[in-house]
Design an enzyme around this catalytic site. Structure first.
Site, PDB file in Angstrom:
ATOM      1  N   HIS A 129       0.820  -1.204   0.000  1.00  0.00           N
ATOM      2  CA  HIS A 129       0.000   0.000   0.000  1.00  0.00           C
ATOM      3  C   HIS A 129       0.858   1.260   0.000  1.00  0.00           C
ATOM      4  CE1 HIS A 129      -4.055  -1.453   0.236  1.00  0.00           C
ATOM      5  NE2 HIS A 129      -3.792  -2.246   1.250  1.00  0.00           N
ATOM      6  N   CYS A 197       0.115   1.900  -5.542  1.00  0.00           N
ATOM      7  CA  CYS A 197      -0.854   2.694  -6.289  1.00  0.00           C
ATOM      8  C   CYS A 197      -0.323   4.098  -6.560  1.00  0.00           C
ATOM      9  CB  CYS A 197      -2.206   2.738  -5.577  1.00  0.00           C
ATOM     10  SG  CYS A 197      -2.150   3.144  -3.849  1.00  0.00           S
TER      11      CYS A 197
END
Lengths: 239, 56
Positions: A129, A197
């Site tokens: 993440h 991301c």
């Protein structure tokens, strides 16, 4: 009266929404960081670390071809620790088999199961993440070519050197190929690929960081000097 | 609503203040531990944190 109740409910709803943001951006990090620490300590209990770390060799030594862990197909099994000094001298994150939310939301970095293990010829590909849930790869955009990314397993330390970053659409599975972005090529090098991301608070794209293995050393040779303090901290926390 | 609740809590003022604080803390904890994870899990919110390739 009814208007007052409705107003109080709306104010409550506003506070709950603000609390949700706090949960997502802050609370999930606390929970994940604690789970990651526990995973690292559990893993270190299985490591056969030298009780008396040898003096770091003055000259780089050649330990031959790296010993590689057998492929792990047990989803949720933590098998390694990643150290990235660029992210902080004490930065370490566990690597766990699988890239589902069960792994990534709790345990930092997840290993794409079909890709190579650390030190193997091919592509050791890992997701993490960038925000929330421990945000293991938040500073991924700060890597500079030549930065070292160390992976520690029960067999040793694998020293990868960061090479470049690419921003792609989420369906570009070829970045996970044995030779990244060259699915047809036969690998001769040992790659490491990090995916996260992009942009930082969105997931419209993916940011990909590539590194190539430079050297390795067995556990009993002691950690590379750049991560010795972080390894010692993990080892002492596990007792 | 909250005024009505506060007036109907038992005890002297300091007990009611303390009770309110405990109730608010319980509500916040329940949201943090159960409600928010469930909302995030049930994915009617678009994820802004998917970090994987190939949509797995």
């Amino acid at each position: 009266m009814a208007i007052q109740v409705a107003g109080e409910l709306l104010i409550t709803l506003g506070l709950v929404l603000a609390l949700f943001v706090a949960w997502q951006l802050w609370w999930t990090n606390l929970e994940s960081n604690q789970a990651q620490q526990e995973a690292i300590h559990t893993l270190f209990d299985d490591f056969d670390l030298p009780t008396d770390p040898p003096e770091p060799a003055s000259a780089p030594q050649d330990y031959g071809d790296p010993v590689v862990l057998p492929p792990s197909d047990r989803e949720g099994e933590t098998f390694g620790v990643v150290y990235i000094p660029r992210f902080g001298a004490d930065y370490s994150a566990p690597v766990t088999t699988g890239v589902g939310t069960a792994v990534l939301d709790r345990l930092g970095l997840g290993h794409y199961p079909a890709t190579a293990m650390p030190g193997a010829v091919g592509n050791f590909a890992v997701a993490g993440h960038r925000q929330t849930h421990g945000k293991a790869l938040d500073p991924i955009h700060t890597l500079v070519p030549g930065d070292h990314i160390y992976v520690q397993t029960a067999d040793g330390y694998y020293d990868y050197v960061y090479r470049n970053t690419q921003i792609v659409m989420p369906d570009r599975v070829d970045v996970l190929a044995a030779v990244p972005t060259e699915p047809a090529a036969v690998p001769s090098e040992r790659f490491l690929t990090l995916t996260s991301c992009n942009p930082r608070f969105g997931s419209a794209e993916r940011i990909i960081a590539y590194a190539v293995m430079d050297s390795w050393q067995p556990l009993n040779a002691g950690p590379p000097p750049a991560i010795a303090a972080a390894v010692a901290a993990n080892a002492s926390g596990g007792r | 609503m909250y005024g009505w609740l506060f007036r109907h809590l038992p005890g002297p003022l300091w007990v009611r203040v303390l009770l309110s604080a405990v109730l608010i803390a319980a509500a916040v904890l329940a949201l943090m531990e159960y409600v928010f994870p469930w909302i995030a899990e049930s994915s009617f919110l678009p994820s802004f944190t998917d970090s994987t390739i190939g949509g797995s």
